[in-house]
Design an enzyme around this catalytic site. Sequence first.
Site, PDB file in Angstrom:
ATOM      1  N   GLY A 116       0.836  -1.202   0.000  1.00 25.06           N
ATOM      2  CA  GLY A 116       0.000   0.000   0.000  1.00 25.06           C
ATOM      3  C   GLY A 116       0.872   1.254   0.000  1.00 25.06           C
ATOM      4  O   GLY A 116       2.068   1.176  -0.300  1.00 25.06           O
ATOM      5  N   ASP A 117       0.287   2.395   0.372  1.00 26.55           N
ATOM      6  CA  ASP A 117       1.038   3.653   0.226  1.00 26.55           C
ATOM      7  C   ASP A 117       2.305   3.684   1.077  1.00 26.55           C
ATOM      8  O   ASP A 117       3.354   4.135   0.599  1.00 26.55           O
ATOM      9  CB  ASP A 117       0.128   4.866   0.493  1.00 26.55           C
ATOM     10  CG  ASP A 117      -0.374   4.918   1.918  1.00 26.55           C
ATOM     11  OD1 ASP A 117      -0.663   3.847   2.485  1.00 26.55           O
ATOM     12  OD2 ASP A 117      -0.498   6.023   2.469  1.00 26.55           O
ATOM     13  N   SER A 119       4.167   1.121   2.076  1.00 26.16           N
ATOM     14  CA  SER A 119       5.161   0.200   1.486  1.00 26.16           C
ATOM     15  C   SER A 119       5.807   0.815   0.260  1.00 26.16           C
ATOM     16  O   SER A 119       7.001   0.649   0.019  1.00 26.16           O
ATOM     17  CB  SER A 119       4.488  -1.107   1.057  1.00 26.16           C
ATOM     18  OG  SER A 119       3.848  -1.697   2.143  1.00 26.16           O
ATOM     19  N   THR A 139      -4.533  -2.810  -1.069  1.00 21.54           N
ATOM     20  CA  THR A 139      -5.087  -2.370   0.226  1.00 21.54           C
ATOM     21  C   THR A 139      -6.604  -2.318   0.111  1.00 21.54           C
ATOM     22  O   THR A 139      -7.138  -1.866  -0.906  1.00 21.54           O
ATOM     23  CB  THR A 139      -4.600  -0.983   0.706  1.00 21.54           C
ATOM     24  OG1 THR A 139      -5.464  -0.545   1.773  1.00 21.54           O
ATOM     25  CG2 THR A 139      -4.646   0.090  -0.372  1.00 21.54           C
ATOM     26  N   ASP A 141      -8.271  -0.274   1.599  1.00 23.39           N
ATOM     27  CA  ASP A 141      -8.665   1.121   1.803  1.00 23.39           C
ATOM     28  C   ASP A 141      -8.854   1.897   0.499  1.00 23.39           C
ATOM     29  O   ASP A 141      -9.484   2.949   0.497  1.00 23.39           O
ATOM     30  CB  ASP A 141      -7.616   1.857   2.653  1.00 23.39           C
ATOM     31  CG  ASP A 141      -7.356   1.180   3.983  1.00 23.39           C
ATOM     32  OD1 ASP A 141      -8.246   0.454   4.454  1.00 23.39           O
ATOM     33  OD2 ASP A 141      -6.266   1.378   4.540  1.00 23.39           O
ATOM     34  N   ARG A 176     -34.581  -0.022  15.656  1.00 29.98           N
ATOM     35  CA  ARG A 176     -33.317   0.494  16.201  1.00 29.98           C
ATOM     36  C   ARG A 176     -32.550   1.328  15.197  1.00 29.98           C
ATOM     37  O   ARG A 176     -32.768   1.235  13.988  1.00 29.98           O
ATOM     38  CB  ARG A 176     -32.404  -0.689  16.566  1.00 29.98           C
ATOM     39  CG  ARG A 176     -32.746  -1.282  17.891  1.00 29.98           C
ATOM     40  CD  ARG A 176     -31.886  -2.486  18.187  1.00 29.98           C
ATOM     41  NE  ARG A 176     -32.120  -2.896  19.562  1.00 29.98           N
ATOM     42  CZ  ARG A 176     -31.874  -4.106  20.029  1.00 29.98           C
ATOM     43  NH1 ARG A 176     -31.394  -5.040  19.232  1.00 29.98           N
ATOM     44  NH2 ARG A 176     -32.106  -4.386  21.290  1.00 29.98           N
ATOM     45  N   GLU A 236     -13.853   4.181  10.179  1.00 25.69           N
ATOM     46  CA  GLU A 236     -13.049   4.181  11.416  1.00 25.69           C
ATOM     47  C   GLU A 236     -12.285   5.499  11.590  1.00 25.69           C
ATOM     48  O   GLU A 236     -11.981   5.903  12.701  1.00 25.69           O
ATOM     49  CB  GLU A 236     -12.061   3.011  11.407  1.00 25.69           C
ATOM     50  CG  GLU A 236     -11.088   3.082  10.226  1.00 25.69           C
ATOM     51  CD  GLU A 236     -10.044   1.982  10.187  1.00 25.69           C
ATOM     52  OE1 GLU A 236     -10.052   1.101  11.047  1.00 25.69           O
ATOM     53  OE2 GLU A 236      -9.210   2.015   9.252  1.00 25.69           O
TER      54      GLU A 236
HETATM   55  O1  F6P Z   1      -4.762  -0.463   5.679  1.00 26.01           O
HETATM   56  C1  F6P Z   1      -5.635  -1.533   5.826  1.00 26.01           C
HETATM   57  C2  F6P Z   1      -6.215  -1.558   7.197  1.00 26.01           C
HETATM   58  O2  F6P Z   1      -7.067  -2.676   7.302  1.00 26.01           O
HETATM   59  C3  F6P Z   1      -6.933  -0.263   7.616  1.00 26.01           C
HETATM   60  O3  F6P Z   1      -8.213  -0.178   7.056  1.00 26.01           O
HETATM   61  C4  F6P Z   1      -6.899  -0.380   9.108  1.00 26.01           C
HETATM   62  O4  F6P Z   1      -6.932   0.879   9.732  1.00 26.01           O
HETATM   63  C5  F6P Z   1      -5.578  -1.042   9.365  1.00 26.01           C
HETATM   64  O5  F6P Z   1      -5.213  -1.699   8.174  1.00 26.01           O
HETATM   65  C6  F6P Z   1      -5.598  -2.059  10.482  1.00 26.01           C
HETATM   66  O6  F6P Z   1      -4.328  -2.575  10.624  1.00 26.01           O
HETATM   67  P1  F6P Z   1      -3.898  -3.741  11.605  1.00 26.01           P
HETATM   68  O7  F6P Z   1      -3.788  -4.978  10.776  1.00 26.01           O
HETATM   69  O8  F6P Z   1      -2.579  -3.319  12.123  1.00 26.01           O
HETATM   70  O9  F6P Z   1      -4.932  -3.879  12.659  1.00 26.01           O
END
Ligand code: F6P
Length: 362
Positions: A116-117, A119, A139, A141, A176, A236
């Site tokens: 990903g970015d 790396s 990734t 993301d 809910r 998140e």
């Molecule tokens: O970059 C991918 C990712 O799954 C993100 O969405 C998340 O914040 C992070 O990695 C979680 O990383 P770890 O595997 O360290 O819990």
Amino acid sequence: MKKLLLLTSGGDCPGLNGVIRAVVKAAEHDGNWQVYGSRRAYCGVLETPNDIVHLTNELTAGIHVRGGTILETVNKGNPIAFPVNVDGKHLLVDRSKELIEKLAELGFDAVINIGGDGSHKVSQHLFEHGLNIVGVPKTIDNDLYGTDYTIGFQTAVDTATEAIDRLIPTAQSHNRVIITEVMGRDAGWICLHSAIAAGAEVALIPEIPYDIESIKAKLTSRFNKGHGFANIVISEGAKSLAGNVVCKQSNEFGYENPVLGGIAEQLASQIRDGLDLDVRVTVLGHIQRGGTPNAFDRVLAAEFGVQAFELVKQGRFGFIPVSKEGEIKPISLKQATSEYRVIPSGHSLITSARAMGICLGD
Ligand code: F6P
């Protein structure tokens, strides 16, 4: 025969094995290259004895349907800032020179890093210091600049969408509000795609800090109309106008990014404060990283793998194949790491969501 080293680095995602298989197939078809894999990213090279495996068609047959990575991975193995323990003290050591020398000693002519970015910033550094390296975008993301899609993203969206689909009937049955927290770091791609796909009422992304009053107004109007339930999807990395991102724990040593998590619970308390609604939270977490890659990610993995091997064959190091407007083409690692890819404010996903009445929290 020339020697090519393959590795997966950073968080895993569905589709990594498909890239590994595609590179091995393309190399065997070419006939001039032997492919090896370093286990746990660069650790396989830096450890003594090395943990490097010869990758063949036999070894990689059928792995494209499996999640995870047969090479394993780490997100605390940056060779420029490698975490070590010296006399009980945690230190970050630059082992990049040692890494490049070891790769030469082992006779490797080129490296492909599937990452990903973070790396690829490391890959760019190694390239500038003389390593023959090519990248592959991965990734869940989808936050790597210069590509429309990274491997793993579409499968993660499918997983999140299926989960929200399952939460909607239970929200309806119990009248809910259900909040689903999805991954994605500082980009809202997974959130907005899955919210639109599942038909959520509210989608909260890091790109648009939310105003709790706007969410309360949306819920009040919806419950007043008698619908009696609502689904909210939140990234998140989202935050309220007045607040900050919420982290599960402080930075782990050697890990560049904060460990995000907990914003959905915070939002639930904010909603309960003033509204008499029954609110529940589901955090999808690493479920989004697992499972068999969908067809889109399998095809993308195959194309990225083949194109990365082509770049190696042509000696075009410091490049990475990306997916742009339906075509796979190379761009420089420098360009791919020049920015972080969030959802632009005028993006059609945002305008489409608004046009369908999805509250984005502003
Ligand atoms: O970059 C991918 C990712 O799954 C993100 O969405 C998340 O914040 C992070 O990695 C979680 O990383 P770890 O595997 O360290 O819990």
